[in-house]
Design a protein around this motif. Structure first.
Motif, PDB file in Angstrom:
ATOM      1  N   MET A   1      -1.453  -4.592  -7.832  1.00  0.00           N
ATOM      2  CA  MET A   1      -0.130  -5.135  -7.535  1.00  0.00           C
ATOM      3  C   MET A   1       0.854  -4.026  -7.155  1.00  0.00           C
ATOM      4  O   MET A   1       1.719  -4.213  -6.298  1.00  0.00           O
ATOM      5  CB  MET A   1       0.398  -5.913  -8.738  1.00  0.00           C
ATOM      6  CG  MET A   1      -0.386  -7.179  -9.050  1.00  0.00           C
ATOM      7  SD  MET A   1      -0.535  -8.284  -7.616  1.00  0.00           S
ATOM      8  CE  MET A   1       1.190  -8.658  -7.304  1.00  0.00           C
ATOM      9  N   ALA A   2       0.716  -2.861  -7.809  1.00  0.00           N
ATOM     10  CA  ALA A   2       1.573  -1.724  -7.447  1.00  0.00           C
ATOM     11  C   ALA A   2       1.302  -1.296  -6.016  1.00  0.00           C
ATOM     12  O   ALA A   2       2.230  -0.945  -5.270  1.00  0.00           O
ATOM     13  CB  ALA A   2       1.333  -0.562  -8.400  1.00  0.00           C
ATOM     14  N   PHE A   3       0.034  -1.333  -5.595  1.00  0.00           N
ATOM     15  CA  PHE A   3      -0.322  -0.980  -4.227  1.00  0.00           C
ATOM     16  C   PHE A   3       0.284  -1.976  -3.243  1.00  0.00           C
ATOM     17  O   PHE A   3       0.871  -1.588  -2.227  1.00  0.00           O
ATOM     18  CB  PHE A   3      -1.841  -0.939  -4.073  1.00  0.00           C
ATOM     19  CG  PHE A   3      -2.312  -0.749  -2.662  1.00  0.00           C
ATOM     20  CD1 PHE A   3      -2.181   0.475  -2.029  1.00  0.00           C
ATOM     21  CD2 PHE A   3      -2.879  -1.809  -1.955  1.00  0.00           C
ATOM     22  CE1 PHE A   3      -2.600   0.647  -0.714  1.00  0.00           C
ATOM     23  CE2 PHE A   3      -3.303  -1.645  -0.656  1.00  0.00           C
ATOM     24  CZ  PHE A   3      -3.161  -0.416  -0.037  1.00  0.00           C
ATOM     25  N   VAL A   4       0.153  -3.273  -3.541  1.00  0.00           N
ATOM     26  CA  VAL A   4       0.729  -4.302  -2.666  1.00  0.00           C
ATOM     27  C   VAL A   4       2.239  -4.118  -2.557  1.00  0.00           C
ATOM     28  O   VAL A   4       2.814  -4.164  -1.460  1.00  0.00           O
ATOM     29  CB  VAL A   4       0.404  -5.716  -3.195  1.00  0.00           C
ATOM     30  CG1 VAL A   4       1.149  -6.773  -2.385  1.00  0.00           C
ATOM     31  CG2 VAL A   4      -1.089  -5.974  -3.137  1.00  0.00           C
ATOM     32  N   GLY A   5       2.885  -3.892  -3.701  1.00  0.00           N
ATOM     33  CA  GLY A   5       4.319  -3.688  -3.687  1.00  0.00           C
ATOM     34  C   GLY A   5       4.731  -2.456  -2.902  1.00  0.00           C
ATOM     35  O   GLY A   5       5.754  -2.451  -2.217  1.00  0.00           O
ATOM     36  N   SER A   6       3.908  -1.408  -2.968  1.00  0.00           N
ATOM     37  CA  SER A   6       4.214  -0.173  -2.249  1.00  0.00           C
ATOM     38  C   SER A   6       4.099  -0.370  -0.746  1.00  0.00           C
ATOM     39  O   SER A   6       4.973   0.066   0.018  1.00  0.00           O
ATOM     40  CB  SER A   6       3.265   0.949  -2.704  1.00  0.00           C
ATOM     41  OG  SER A   6       3.426   1.220  -4.081  1.00  0.00           O
ATOM     42  N   VAL A   7       3.024  -1.033  -0.296  1.00  0.00           N
ATOM     43  CA  VAL A   7       2.860  -1.302   1.131  1.00  0.00           C
ATOM     44  C   VAL A   7       3.992  -2.204   1.627  1.00  0.00           C
ATOM     45  O   VAL A   7       4.551  -1.986   2.711  1.00  0.00           O
ATOM     46  CB  VAL A   7       1.493  -1.945   1.414  1.00  0.00           C
ATOM     47  CG1 VAL A   7       1.397  -2.401   2.874  1.00  0.00           C
ATOM     48  CG2 VAL A   7       0.371  -0.967   1.105  1.00  0.00           C
ATOM     49  N   PHE A   8       4.349  -3.201   0.833  1.00  0.00           N
ATOM     50  CA  PHE A   8       5.454  -4.093   1.191  1.00  0.00           C
ATOM     51  C   PHE A   8       6.754  -3.303   1.329  1.00  0.00           C
ATOM     52  O   PHE A   8       7.523  -3.504   2.279  1.00  0.00           O
ATOM     53  CB  PHE A   8       5.607  -5.178   0.122  1.00  0.00           C
ATOM     54  CG  PHE A   8       6.754  -6.113   0.356  1.00  0.00           C
ATOM     55  CD1 PHE A   8       6.635  -7.166   1.255  1.00  0.00           C
ATOM     56  CD2 PHE A   8       7.960  -5.957  -0.321  1.00  0.00           C
ATOM     57  CE1 PHE A   8       7.693  -8.041   1.478  1.00  0.00           C
ATOM     58  CE2 PHE A   8       9.026  -6.820  -0.100  1.00  0.00           C
ATOM     59  CZ  PHE A   8       8.885  -7.862   0.799  1.00  0.00           C
ATOM     60  N   THR A   9       6.998  -2.365   0.402  1.00  0.00           N
ATOM     61  CA  THR A   9       8.211  -1.548   0.448  1.00  0.00           C
ATOM     62  C   THR A   9       8.247  -0.687   1.707  1.00  0.00           C
ATOM     63  O   THR A   9       9.281  -0.582   2.380  1.00  0.00           O
ATOM     64  CB  THR A   9       8.299  -0.647  -0.797  1.00  0.00           C
ATOM     65  OG1 THR A   9       8.325  -1.471  -1.973  1.00  0.00           O
ATOM     66  CG2 THR A   9       9.544   0.220  -0.762  1.00  0.00           C
ATOM     67  N   VAL A  10       7.111  -0.044   2.035  1.00  0.00           N
ATOM     68  CA  VAL A  10       7.042   0.782   3.247  1.00  0.00           C
ATOM     69  C   VAL A  10       7.287  -0.082   4.484  1.00  0.00           C
ATOM     70  O   VAL A  10       8.004   0.317   5.412  1.00  0.00           O
ATOM     71  CB  VAL A  10       5.681   1.494   3.350  1.00  0.00           C
ATOM     72  CG1 VAL A  10       5.562   2.246   4.675  1.00  0.00           C
ATOM     73  CG2 VAL A  10       5.497   2.467   2.194  1.00  0.00           C
ATOM     74  N   ALA A  11       6.684  -1.283   4.504  1.00  0.00           N
ATOM     75  CA  ALA A  11       6.830  -2.176   5.660  1.00  0.00           C
ATOM     76  C   ALA A  11       8.292  -2.598   5.843  1.00  0.00           C
ATOM     77  O   ALA A  11       8.821  -2.588   6.960  1.00  0.00           O
ATOM     78  CB  ALA A  11       5.932  -3.399   5.493  1.00  0.00           C
ATOM     79  N   VAL A  12       8.956  -2.970   4.738  1.00  0.00           N
ATOM     80  CA  VAL A  12      10.352  -3.400   4.827  1.00  0.00           C
ATOM     81  C   VAL A  12      11.244  -2.225   5.231  1.00  0.00           C
ATOM     82  O   VAL A  12      12.128  -2.368   6.090  1.00  0.00           O
ATOM     83  CB  VAL A  12      10.815  -3.992   3.484  1.00  0.00           C
ATOM     84  CG1 VAL A  12      12.324  -4.244   3.505  1.00  0.00           C
ATOM     85  CG2 VAL A  12      10.073  -5.290   3.196  1.00  0.00           C
ATOM     86  N   ALA A  13      11.009  -1.049   4.631  1.00  0.00           N
ATOM     87  CA  ALA A  13      11.807   0.132   4.986  1.00  0.00           C
ATOM     88  C   ALA A  13      11.652   0.461   6.466  1.00  0.00           C
ATOM     89  O   ALA A  13      12.626   0.720   7.174  1.00  0.00           O
ATOM     90  CB  ALA A  13      11.390   1.321   4.125  1.00  0.00           C
TER      91      ALA A  13
END
Length: 296
Positions: free
Chosen positions: A275-287
């Motif tokens: 879940m931390a990985f998914v959240g990290s990729v999501f954060t990079v994508a949004v940024a």
């Protein structure tokens, strides 16, 4: 059965064969390198201070043109060799997002200025995320990597001919626990791929509204976007009227994570780290989706 679903089944059958072959080839080459260099030397090379280890992970990821799924055998090799967790985490995130192929595609699709902006944003985000993972102690959520007897062989290099068989056996030992998750993930990805038309993406994430960026990232994560597909997908979506920000968010999320990869990662990471990985990729994508229009 409609032509779309027939094409989808054919496409993902080919993808399955490609992923299995690519995984085994990468795992075999990683095993050869590990046996030639030695785990201690590899651990020393990937080591370093707080910032050096993740920097090395990012640099290694940027020169290995792997898709999100084919980063896993090298990640498993790093874990087995005892490389610093922050370095392995940085490699996992950077490899599918900062490789030369995707940078070249972004240059062709948009401009070199946008490509440079994308590289800077992704580099900074990956560094910050890997440091945050280390600070939060997420290393405790890494599962023990099951290894074969050949993995414990610390004997000197015996020459390429003699090392081929144990290296191949080691690659199979990496692949076996991931075979079922890979097939399950690809099957789920095929259903999503076949059921989500381009018109749906436009309806939920079209235009340039701020809410379209996180929504595009959310839609992109379940998709398996291959590197060679990024250019036509990006061109089609921008031509249809999707804003630059949502396009970037969709591409980054789709390239950085996918159902097949997450399914395979579940054999290496415990749920909290997945879940931390998914959240990290999501954060990079949004940024990336929010910053790229400013760069343009």
């Amino acid at each position: 059965m409609s032509d779309k679903w027939v094409d989808t089944i054919k496409t993902f059958s080919v993808i399955t064969v490609e992923l299995v072959a690519l995984f085994l080839i990468v795992a075999f080459l990683v095993a050869l390198v590990q046996r030639r260099v030695g785990e201690k030397r590899l651990q020393l090379w990937m080591g370093g201070g707080t910032y050096v280890a993740p920097l090395k992970g990012i640099l290694l990821g940027s020169v290995t043109p792997f898709c999100s799924c084919s980063t896993l055998p090298m990640l498993m090799g790093m874990i087995k060799a005892g490389t610093p967790f922050t370095g392995a985490a940085a490699f996992l995130i950077a490899s599918p997002l900062l490789d030369p192929i995707i940078l070249g595609v972004i240059w062709m699709l948009f401009s070199w200025q946008i490509m440079l902006g994308y590289a800077v944003v992704t580099f900074a985000a990956t560094m910050l995320i890997s440091l945050a993972w280390g600070k939060a102690g997420l290393e405790r959520y890494v599962r023990r990597v099951k290894v074969s007897a050949e993995d414990h062989d610390d004997s000197p290099w015996q020459g390429l001919r003699r090392e081929i068989e144990p290296a191949w056996n080691q690659s199979w030992s990496y692949f076996r626990p991931l075979a079922v998750p890979l097939l399950v993930g690809v099957s789920v990805g095929a259903v999503i791929y076949g059921a989500v038309p381009e018109s749906f993406l436009m309806s939920v994430a079209g235009g340039n509204a701020l809410w379209a960026v996180p929504l595009a990232a959310l839609v992109g994560i379940p998709l398996y976007i291959r590197t060679e597909s990024i250019l036509p997908i990006g061109l089609a979506l921008t031509s249809a009227g999707m804003g630059l920000g949502p396009v970037f968010a969709l591409v980054i999320a789709g390239a950085g994570a996918s159902i097949p990869e997450l399914s395979m990662l579940s054999s290496i990471f415990k749920p909290k780290l997945v879940m931390a990985f998914v959240g990290s990729v999501f954060t990079v994508a949004v940024a990336g989706g929010l910053i790229m229009p400013m760069v343009a």
